[in-house]
Design an enzyme around this catalytic site. Structure first.
Site, PDB file in Angstrom:
ATOM      1  N   THR A   1       0.845  -1.185   0.000  1.00 11.60           N
ATOM      2  CA  THR A   1       0.000   0.000   0.000  1.00 11.60           C
ATOM      3  C   THR A   1       0.883   1.238   0.000  1.00 11.60           C
ATOM      4  O   THR A   1       1.909   1.283   0.684  1.00 11.60           O
ATOM      5  CB  THR A   1      -0.983  -0.017   1.189  1.00 11.60           C
ATOM      6  OG1 THR A   1      -1.775   1.162   1.110  1.00 11.60           O
ATOM      7  CG2 THR A   1      -0.292  -0.082   2.529  1.00 11.60           C
ATOM      8  N   HIS A   2       0.463   2.229  -0.782  1.00 10.82           N
ATOM      9  CA  HIS A   2       1.284   3.424  -0.982  1.00 10.82           C
ATOM     10  C   HIS A   2       0.414   4.671  -0.797  1.00 10.82           C
ATOM     11  O   HIS A   2      -0.699   4.728  -1.334  1.00 10.82           O
ATOM     12  CB  HIS A   2       1.885   3.394  -2.394  1.00 10.82           C
ATOM     13  CG  HIS A   2       2.756   4.571  -2.678  1.00 10.82           C
ATOM     14  ND1 HIS A   2       4.023   4.696  -2.141  1.00 10.82           N
ATOM     15  CD2 HIS A   2       2.543   5.704  -3.406  1.00 10.82           C
ATOM     16  CE1 HIS A   2       4.549   5.843  -2.543  1.00 10.82           C
ATOM     17  NE2 HIS A   2       3.669   6.472  -3.308  1.00 10.82           N
TER      18      HIS A   2
HETATM   19  C1  GRF Z   1       1.083   4.179   5.113  1.00 17.78           C
HETATM   20  O1  GRF Z   1       0.488   5.385   4.693  1.00 17.78           O
HETATM   21  C2  GRF Z   1       1.795   3.490   3.977  1.00 17.78           C
HETATM   22  O2  GRF Z   1       1.170   3.635   2.751  1.00 17.78           O
HETATM   23  C3  GRF Z   1       3.109   4.224   3.987  1.00 17.78           C
HETATM   24  O3  GRF Z   1       3.420   4.396   5.336  1.00 17.78           O
HETATM   25  C4  GRF Z   1       2.220   4.444   6.081  1.00 17.78           C
HETATM   26  C5  GRF Z   1       2.312   3.396   7.146  1.00 17.78           C
HETATM   27  O4  GRF Z   1       1.378   3.632   8.138  1.00 17.78           O
HETATM   28  N1  GRF Z   1       4.119   3.546   3.229  1.00 17.78           N
HETATM   29  P1  GRF Z   1       1.106   2.571   9.294  1.00 17.78           P
HETATM   30  O5  GRF Z   1       2.445   2.098   9.811  1.00 17.78           O
HETATM   31  O6  GRF Z   1       0.278   1.466   8.708  1.00 17.78           O
HETATM   32  O7  GRF Z   1       0.363   3.345  10.351  1.00 17.78           O
END
Ligand code: GRF
Length: 198
Positions: free
Chosen positions: A109-110
């Site tokens: 996820t990005h």
């Molecule tokens: C997410 O927004 C992900 O897409 C990015 O870093 C964030 C991680 O958030 N690479 P978390 O650790 O799941 O709270």
């Protein structure tokens, strides 16, 4: 019901992991988180520990070089025997050993609308560019930096007063249900079948 085992890799606060764990607590959920691996002492590991799920930290600094770390990561993920590997805020590129073992079965996820703003600073880069809409993207992982096939996206409005933190928090709020939905879709109906192909 046998549920599809998934492994989750994190580096941060684990809010996406927490959303997956909340979903998997529902009896009808098609997946179960069988292990969580981090590349550092990520605070998000606590979500897994409090749910009684095995965790492991595999630090680059504890390995001779990047290739050795890549092999260790792949070995640990393989030991969990997941059908799907979910990168949920995992801030390292995964190398050939993991791609070879789980190619086509790794999602990431990005926090931006790919193919715009790939890389580690997607939120900052989108803000700097002055976009009015950003969002989150879930992709199938390939060897590139956020270049894999797009599986799902959600838009998030950018506000004039947004800081990077503000925008990222709103993106995360939209990103979590998106990730859960994609993982549900990929794992539903696969419980007894062969390794999933996305
Ligand atoms: C997410 O927004 C992900 O897409 C990015 O870093 C964030 C991680 O958030 N690479 P978390 O650790 O799941 O709270």
């Amino acid at each position: 019901m046998t549920r599809t085992p998934i492994a989750v890799l994190i580096s941060g606060t684990g809010s996406n992991l927490a959303a997956l764990l909340r979903a998997s607590a529902e009896p009808s959920c098609p997946f179960v988180v069988v292990g969580v691996i981090a590349d550092r002492d990520a605070s998000g590991l606590e979500h897994a520990r409090s749910a009684g799920i095995p965790t492991e930290v595999i630090r680059l600094a504890d390995h001779a070089d990047r290739a050795a770390w890549d092999r260790a990561l792949a070995a640990s993920v393989t030991r969990l025997e997941p059908q799907l590997v979910v990168l949920a805020g995992f801030m390292k590129l995964v190398g050939p050993p993991l791609l070879d073992a789980f190619g086509g079965r790794i999602v990431n996820t990005h926090p931006a609308l790919l193919p715009s703003f790939p890389g580690a600073h997607g939120v900052r880069d989108a803000l700097a560019h002055g976009v009015k809409v950003s969002g989150a993207t879930v992709i199938e992982v390939d060897a590139g930096v956020d270049t894999g096939r797009i599986l799902a996206q959600v838009p998030v409005e950018v506000r004039a007063e947004d800081t990077e933190h503000d925008l990222h928090e709103r993106i995360k709020a939209a990103e979590q249900p998106l990730l859960v939905e994609v993982v549900r879709g990929l794992t539903a109906g696969r419980q007894d079948g062969p390794a999933a192909t996305l």
